[in-house]
Design a protein around this motif. Sequence first.
Motif, PDB file in Angstrom:
ATOM      1  N   LEU A  50      95.019  -7.850 141.805  1.00 42.52           N
ATOM      2  CA  LEU A  50      96.048  -8.214 142.776  1.00 42.52           C
ATOM      3  C   LEU A  50      97.366  -7.553 142.399  1.00 42.52           C
ATOM      4  O   LEU A  50      97.803  -7.629 141.249  1.00 42.52           O
ATOM      5  N   LEU A  51      98.016  -6.919 143.376  1.00 44.26           N
ATOM      6  CA  LEU A  51      99.255  -6.197 143.128  1.00 44.26           C
ATOM      7  C   LEU A  51     100.449  -6.937 143.719  1.00 44.26           C
ATOM      8  O   LEU A  51     100.329  -7.650 144.720  1.00 44.26           O
ATOM      9  N   ASN A  52     101.615  -6.725 143.072  1.00 42.76           N
ATOM     10  CA  ASN A  52     102.862  -7.264 143.619  1.00 42.76           C
ATOM     11  C   ASN A  52     103.547  -6.187 144.458  1.00 42.76           C
ATOM     12  O   ASN A  52     102.989  -5.111 144.710  1.00 42.76           O
ATOM     13  N   ALA A  53     104.780  -6.454 144.882  1.00 41.51           N
ATOM     14  CA  ALA A  53     105.461  -5.547 145.809  1.00 41.51           C
ATOM     15  C   ALA A  53     105.616  -4.139 145.250  1.00 41.51           C
ATOM     16  O   ALA A  53     105.549  -3.154 145.995  1.00 41.51           O
ATOM     17  N   SER A 113      84.081  -5.242 155.043  1.00 45.81           N
ATOM     18  CA  SER A 113      83.548  -6.287 154.160  1.00 45.81           C
ATOM     19  C   SER A 113      84.631  -7.336 154.007  1.00 45.81           C
ATOM     20  O   SER A 113      85.825  -7.014 153.925  1.00 45.81           O
ATOM     21  N   VAL A 114      84.215  -8.589 154.008  1.00 44.31           N
ATOM     22  CA  VAL A 114      85.127  -9.717 153.825  1.00 44.31           C
ATOM     23  C   VAL A 114      84.568 -10.571 152.692  1.00 44.31           C
ATOM     24  O   VAL A 114      83.465 -11.119 152.800  1.00 44.31           O
ATOM     25  N   TYR A 115      85.314 -10.644 151.608  1.00 46.27           N
ATOM     26  CA  TYR A 115      84.925 -11.458 150.453  1.00 46.27           C
ATOM     27  C   TYR A 115      85.674 -12.785 150.493  1.00 46.27           C
ATOM     28  O   TYR A 115      86.864 -12.815 150.814  1.00 46.27           O
ATOM     29  N   GLN A 116      84.988 -13.858 150.155  1.00 46.70           N
ATOM     30  CA  GLN A 116      85.668 -15.139 149.954  1.00 46.70           C
ATOM     31  C   GLN A 116      85.945 -15.285 148.466  1.00 46.70           C
ATOM     32  O   GLN A 116      85.085 -15.022 147.618  1.00 46.70           O
ATOM     33  N   LEU A 117      87.170 -15.742 148.124  1.00 47.51           N
ATOM     34  CA  LEU A 117      87.589 -15.846 146.732  1.00 47.51           C
ATOM     35  C   LEU A 117      87.426 -17.257 146.191  1.00 47.51           C
ATOM     36  O   LEU A 117      87.223 -18.216 146.939  1.00 47.51           O
ATOM     37  N   THR A 118      87.556 -17.382 144.878  1.00 48.95           N
ATOM     38  CA  THR A 118      87.461 -18.691 144.229  1.00 48.95           C
ATOM     39  C   THR A 118      88.787 -19.443 144.278  1.00 48.95           C
ATOM     40  O   THR A 118      88.832 -20.629 143.970  1.00 48.95           O
ATOM     41  N   LYS A 119      89.875 -18.758 144.645  1.00 46.61           N
ATOM     42  CA  LYS A 119      91.191 -19.390 144.739  1.00 46.61           C
ATOM     43  C   LYS A 119      91.616 -19.509 146.192  1.00 46.61           C
ATOM     44  O   LYS A 119      91.228 -18.714 147.047  1.00 46.61           O
ATOM     45  N   THR A 120      92.459 -20.498 146.456  1.00 44.38           N
ATOM     46  CA  THR A 120      93.012 -20.692 147.792  1.00 44.38           C
ATOM     47  C   THR A 120      94.295 -19.866 147.935  1.00 44.38           C
ATOM     48  O   THR A 120      94.858 -19.371 146.949  1.00 44.38           O
ATOM     49  N   TYR A 121      94.770 -19.755 149.185  1.00 45.99           N
ATOM     50  CA  TYR A 121      96.043 -19.075 149.422  1.00 45.99           C
ATOM     51  C   TYR A 121      97.166 -19.778 148.681  1.00 45.99           C
ATOM     52  O   TYR A 121      98.049 -19.124 148.106  1.00 45.99           O
ATOM     53  N   ALA A 122      97.153 -21.105 148.690  1.00 42.92           N
ATOM     54  CA  ALA A 122      98.206 -21.873 148.024  1.00 42.92           C
ATOM     55  C   ALA A 122      98.211 -21.618 146.524  1.00 42.92           C
ATOM     56  O   ALA A 122      99.286 -21.499 145.904  1.00 42.92           O
ATOM     57  N   GLN A 123      97.041 -21.523 145.924  1.00 42.45           N
ATOM     58  CA  GLN A 123      96.958 -21.252 144.488  1.00 42.45           C
ATOM     59  C   GLN A 123      97.481 -19.860 144.151  1.00 42.45           C
ATOM     60  O   GLN A 123      98.202 -19.672 143.175  1.00 42.45           O
ATOM     61  N   ILE A 124      97.128 -18.886 144.954  1.00 43.34           N
ATOM     62  CA  ILE A 124      97.602 -17.517 144.719  1.00 43.34           C
ATOM     63  C   ILE A 124      99.115 -17.452 144.877  1.00 43.34           C
ATOM     64  O   ILE A 124      99.811 -16.798 144.087  1.00 43.34           O
ATOM     65  N   ALA A 177      90.874 -18.065 149.919  1.00 36.72           N
ATOM     66  CA  ALA A 177      91.432 -16.794 150.372  1.00 36.72           C
ATOM     67  C   ALA A 177      90.334 -15.777 150.636  1.00 36.72           C
ATOM     68  O   ALA A 177      89.224 -15.857 150.091  1.00 36.72           O
ATOM     69  N   LEU A 178      90.660 -14.795 151.477  1.00 36.16           N
ATOM     70  CA  LEU A 178      89.730 -13.733 151.834  1.00 36.16           C
ATOM     71  C   LEU A 178      90.285 -12.379 151.418  1.00 36.16           C
ATOM     72  O   LEU A 178      91.501 -12.155 151.476  1.00 36.16           O
ATOM     73  N   VAL A 179      89.396 -11.485 151.006  1.00 35.26           N
ATOM     74  CA  VAL A 179      89.752 -10.093 150.730  1.00 35.26           C
ATOM     75  C   VAL A 179      89.024  -9.206 151.723  1.00 35.26           C
ATOM     76  O   VAL A 179      87.816  -9.340 151.920  1.00 35.26           O
ATOM     77  N   LEU A 180      89.782  -8.282 152.345  1.00 33.81           N
ATOM     78  CA  LEU A 180      89.234  -7.345 153.318  1.00 33.81           C
ATOM     79  C   LEU A 180      89.109  -5.962 152.701  1.00 33.81           C
ATOM     80  O   LEU A 180      90.040  -5.467 152.055  1.00 33.81           O
ATOM     81  N   LEU A 199      91.648 -11.457 140.641  1.00 36.53           N
ATOM     82  CA  LEU A 199      91.014 -12.431 141.528  1.00 36.53           C
ATOM     83  C   LEU A 199      89.519 -12.213 141.504  1.00 36.53           C
ATOM     84  O   LEU A 199      89.040 -11.099 141.244  1.00 36.53           O
ATOM     85  N   ARG A 200      88.764 -13.279 141.798  1.00 37.42           N
ATOM     86  CA  ARG A 200      87.306 -13.158 141.752  1.00 37.42           C
ATOM     87  C   ARG A 200      86.679 -13.730 143.024  1.00 37.42           C
ATOM     88  O   ARG A 200      87.142 -14.731 143.563  1.00 37.42           O
TER      89      ARG A 200
END
Length: 328
Positions: A145-148, A172-183, A114-117, A156-157
């Motif tokens: 990470l926030l919910n609705a 800035s675009v960060y790559q995370l240690t988790k995938t979209y599916a995992q999140i 996953a990516l964070v912008l 997340l890291r």
Amino acid sequence: MPKSPARYRRRPEPAGASAPLPGPTAHALLRVGLQVLTMRMTTEGSSVALSSEGNPHMNKPLAGALFSLLLVGAAGAPAVASPAVAVTYAGTVALSNCSGSVVRAPGSQPGDPALVLSNGHCLETGFPAAGEVIKDQPSTRSFSLLNASGSKVATLRASKIAYATMTDTDVSVYQLTKTYAQIQSQYGISALTLNDSRPAQGSAIKVVSGYWKRTYSCNVDGFAYRLKEGAWTWKDSVRYTPSCNTIGGTSGSPVIDTATGKVVAVNNTGNEDGGRCTDNNPCEVDQNGNVTVRQGINYAQETYIIVPCIAPGNTIDLNRPGCTLPKP
């Protein structure tokens, strides 16, 4: 650019003028009119009468009343508008000093990291210099990470800063240690999708700050050919209408098109004091070099330019066709 914390000010809604007869009421009157007409037709044994010229016509008083009801119904019926997508805090993140969001390109896959912008000026290492581009730099930065509803559901890291700059844009675009599916499976949160086209002038948008847990609603007022702030210059920046009066800590917030629910820009700055092209006081520069200062107006950087640079596997490839992001 980051601003010092300030008191949040909510603009009051404009006082509403007298509204036309609501649609449902008009429709009810119309039904009554039709019922009266039916009873009159039954009583008189005919729905029409022949004039001396032999032309059929409706009973004039009743026809006139029914015609008036039809006009009221037409005037009172609500206009049909495109439904807006519900915009919540789900997928937004809070950084230590800024806001951000978990994002995906249209072609990103569930198994991709996953990516964070956020903004380039939100980096934990400080502001990149004018002309500086950072790519694939290791990072262990954390994000809430926030919910609705805006509640924190996870930390997340990052594994690296995949891309960052304050040249031409402020991202800035960060790559995370988790995938979209995992999140998604662990926290029930889906990533926001980056739109792959330029935002439209006049479109309704929301700036959603994970840092403050506040949402600002406004429209795209227009675009600044060049936006200059201190040593940095950005291209084709989005200018908000005044109701998006963002404050310090909202930097990096996703700007979401309410018609699609997609991210069209990333919030980054505003002219606080009326200064001319100085830190925290950006100025607009047109194609002819004319400078315009708009005190109290805020801006964002378009994100559709990021999409062509995201290769399979969510890697940033600055040599991909269509990628115009600055290179190191």
